[in-house]
Design an enzyme around this catalytic site. Structure first.
Site, PDB file in Angstrom:
ATOM      1  N   HIS A  60      16.861  -0.380  37.962  1.00 18.00           N
ATOM      2  CA  HIS A  60      15.803  -1.297  37.899  1.00 18.00           C
ATOM      3  C   HIS A  60      16.162  -2.327  39.082  1.00 18.00           C
ATOM      4  CE1 HIS A  60      15.676   0.498  33.856  1.00 18.00           C
ATOM      5  NE2 HIS A  60      14.465   0.409  33.885  1.00 18.00           N
ATOM      6  N   ASP A  63      18.239  -4.878  37.261  1.00 20.73           N
ATOM      7  CA  ASP A  63      19.777  -4.485  36.994  1.00 20.73           C
ATOM      8  C   ASP A  63      20.692  -4.954  37.768  1.00 20.73           C
ATOM      9  OD1 ASP A  63      18.428  -2.947  34.821  1.00 20.73           O
ATOM     10  OD2 ASP A  63      18.571  -0.984  35.851  1.00 20.73           O
ATOM     11  N   MET A  94      17.323   7.182  43.060  1.00 23.22           N
ATOM     12  CA  MET A  94      15.982   6.604  42.408  1.00 23.22           C
ATOM     13  C   MET A  94      16.008   5.042  42.097  1.00 23.22           C
ATOM     14  SD  MET A  94      14.790   5.913  39.105  1.00 23.22           S
ATOM     15  CE  MET A  94      15.327   6.623  37.497  1.00 23.22           C
ATOM     16  N   GLU A 187       6.609   8.208  34.165  1.00 21.81           N
ATOM     17  CA  GLU A 187       7.511   8.573  32.997  1.00 21.81           C
ATOM     18  C   GLU A 187       6.598   8.299  31.642  1.00 21.81           C
ATOM     19  OE1 GLU A 187      11.518   6.972  32.738  1.00 21.81           O
ATOM     20  OE2 GLU A 187      11.391   6.959  30.756  1.00 21.81           O
ATOM     21  N   LYS A 189       5.647   7.802  27.321  1.00 24.96           N
ATOM     22  CA  LYS A 189       6.330   7.595  26.366  1.00 24.96           C
ATOM     23  C   LYS A 189       5.283   7.153  25.295  1.00 24.96           C
ATOM     24  CE  LYS A 189       9.953   4.802  24.001  1.00 24.96           C
ATOM     25  NZ  LYS A 189      11.183   3.643  24.429  1.00 24.96           N
ATOM     26  N   GLU A 223      11.387  12.501  29.853  1.00 23.73           N
ATOM     27  CA  GLU A 223      12.389  12.088  29.197  1.00 23.73           C
ATOM     28  C   GLU A 223      12.637  12.753  28.010  1.00 23.73           C
ATOM     29  OE1 GLU A 223      13.572   8.148  29.204  1.00 23.73           O
ATOM     30  OE2 GLU A 223      14.552   8.421  27.046  1.00 23.73           O
ATOM     31  N   HIS A 226      11.633  10.948  24.883  1.00 21.33           N
ATOM     32  CA  HIS A 226       9.977  10.528  24.719  1.00 21.33           C
ATOM     33  C   HIS A 226       9.341  11.491  24.067  1.00 21.33           C
ATOM     34  CE1 HIS A 226      11.009   6.974  27.782  1.00 21.33           C
ATOM     35  NE2 HIS A 226      11.673   6.776  26.686  1.00 21.33           N
ATOM     36  N   ASP A 251      14.810  12.703  33.006  1.00 19.86           N
ATOM     37  CA  ASP A 251      15.692  11.744  32.076  1.00 19.86           C
ATOM     38  C   ASP A 251      16.151  12.600  31.099  1.00 19.86           C
ATOM     39  OD1 ASP A 251      15.152   9.621  33.762  1.00 19.86           O
ATOM     40  OD2 ASP A 251      14.135   8.449  32.265  1.00 19.86           O
ATOM     41  N   ASP A 261      13.315   5.449  19.803  1.00 22.29           N
ATOM     42  CA  ASP A 261      14.075   5.886  21.065  1.00 22.29           C
ATOM     43  C   ASP A 261      15.385   5.923  21.239  1.00 22.29           C
ATOM     44  OD1 ASP A 261      14.235   6.923  23.658  1.00 22.29           O
ATOM     45  OD2 ASP A 261      13.539   5.172  24.634  1.00 22.29           O
ATOM     46  N   ASP A 263      17.934   7.463  22.761  1.00 19.50           N
ATOM     47  CA  ASP A 263      18.713   7.565  24.262  1.00 19.50           C
ATOM     48  C   ASP A 263      20.188   7.969  24.004  1.00 19.50           C
ATOM     49  OD1 ASP A 263      16.639   6.945  25.770  1.00 19.50           O
ATOM     50  OD2 ASP A 263      17.107   4.465  25.582  1.00 19.50           O
ATOM     51  N   ASP A 297      19.334   9.270  31.142  1.00 20.15           N
ATOM     52  CA  ASP A 297      18.888   8.129  30.769  1.00 20.15           C
ATOM     53  C   ASP A 297      19.566   7.824  29.413  1.00 20.15           C
ATOM     54  OD1 ASP A 297      17.708   5.710  30.292  1.00 20.15           O
ATOM     55  OD2 ASP A 297      15.769   6.559  30.533  1.00 20.15           O
TER      56      ASP A 297
HETATM   57 MN   LIG Z   1      14.607   6.627  26.073  1.00 15.45          MN
END
Ligand SMILES: [Mn+2]
Length: 397
Positions: A60, A63, A94, A187, A189, A223, A226, A251, A261, A263, A297
């Protein structure tokens, strides 16, 4: 080296595995407690990812570049980061925009009611797209982190949908105007951080894309977590995207159904779902494989120190490769092939494909189907599924 030598599952850049700066860089903060690990410098992350065999690093805008960085600070950070990426032989496939952390986005970004918020979201995204182009990214992801609502009376949900379309059409126009050669990957969610998020599943996104002005340059970034949060089969969602040539990015992670979520490390939960996903992406069943980056991700458990973070990252990549090897062996198994083939009666193919004709309609109406005989056939799926489980558990190869 045999296929079962555990070193053969060590990742290499040819595998095209990528991680976000925000994934391995996740310091373990959650709604109930602060960071448990120090924040890692992005350049350190890139060097470590290269050392363990990853190929790409994604980010991002914030980031890498702090939200309130000055122009000179921004240029210094980008210059150093580009040098690190080049030195390590890594790539930035990406990029994406953080449209959810700053309080201005508390009611969403592209769908917010306040036009100033929507204008700022477009401004921030154009600047971040410029950064992505500078870093060489060809895929730009849109995750509408806060594009949703709790007090649903605040807007007509159709307005949110329309605003999202206008934002995508505008930004596609920007990328075309700048000749960046980028594609967008949307994406979905279902919820979190908002009570409900608009365009909640990959299926919704696929339809939404078909309404856009430049639909050819927009695909999806599904993802695992998600879709599983929504209680759906991830492999089925990905298959529909692949069938439409819309799987531009993915993802990969792990998730328990019915939770927040999570991850989690790829393949750490629902190994059967992960097996079926990798089988699909690798095309071992025979379909066209996915040719984009294998992006993770996910983040390490909050129990871990930095050493645990790199174990987490290696684990994601190794498990993917192990599952790819297991899927290839499963689909090469003569008994598996026979069990699948037995269900397919090719004789009727001409009648069932290629669209409508008067002749086919007449032939189908005249077809003598022995319904009792067909209905009473066992399909052998218990045996087929058990074979899958035995490959997955490593007792058959
Ligand atoms: Mn996630």
């Amino acid at each position: 080296m045999s296929a079962h030598d555990s070193n053969s599952f060590d990742p290499t850049p040819e595998d095209r595995f990528s991680f976000g700066l925000w994934t391995v860089g996740n310091p373990g903060r959650d709604p109930f407690g602060p960071s448990v690990r120090p924040t890692m410098d992005p350049n350190h992350i890139v060097r470590q990812l290269a050392a363990i065999g990853a190929w790409g690093v994604n980010l991002h805008d914030n980031d890498l570049i702090p939200f309130d960085a000055s122009a000179s600070e921004r240029d210094r950070i980008v210059k150093e980061f580009k040098a690190t990426v080049a030195d390590t032989g890594m790539t930035v496939p990406m990029c994406t925009t953080n449209l959810f952390s700053h309080p201005i986005f508390k009611d969403g970004a592209f769908t917010a009611n306040d036009p100033k918020v929507r204008a700022f979201a477009l401004q921030k995204t154009m600047t971040a797209i410029d950064l992505g182009a500078e870093l060489g990214a060809k895929i730009y992801v849109f995750w509408g982190g806060r594009e949703g609502s709790e007090a649903d009376a605040c807007r007509d949900p159709r307005a949110a949908w329309q605003r999202m379309r206008e934002a995508m059409d505008f930004l596609c126009g920007y990328v075309k105007d700048r000749d960046y050669g980028m594609k967008f990957a949307l994406e979905a969610k279902p919820n979190e951080p908002r009570g409900d998020i608009y365009l909640p599943t990959t299926g919704h996104m696929l339809h939404f894309i078909s309404t856009l002005e430049h639909e050819d340059m927009v695909g999806v970034n599904p993802e695992v977590a998600h879709e599983v949060m929504a209680g759906l089969s991830f492999a089925h969602n990905v298959a529909q995207a692949l069938a439409c040539d819309k799987l531009f990015h993915i993802d990969l992670n792990g998730q328990k159904i019915g939770r927040y979520d999570q991850d989690l490390r790829f393949g750490s939960e629902d190994q059967k779902g992960a097996f079926l996903l990798v089988r699909l992406l690798e095309g071992t069943l025979g379909g066209k494989p996915y040719d984009g980056p294998r992006h993770f991700d996910a983040h390490a458990y909050r129990t871990e120190d930095e050493a645990g973070v790199w174990e987490f990252a290696k684990g994601c990549m190794r498990t993917y490769k192990i599952l790819a090897q297991r899927a290839a062996a499963f689909d090469a198994d003569a008994e598996v092939k026979q069990l699948i083939a037995e269900q397919e009666d090719r004789e009727l193919d001409p009648l069932l494909s290629g669209g409508y004709t008067v002749q086919k309609a007449a032939a189908l109406k005249g077809l003598d189907v022995d319904v009792d005989a067909v209905a009473s056939r066992g399909l052998g799926y218990e045996r087929l599924d058990q074979l899958l489980v035995e490959y997955l558990l490593g007792v058959r190869s």
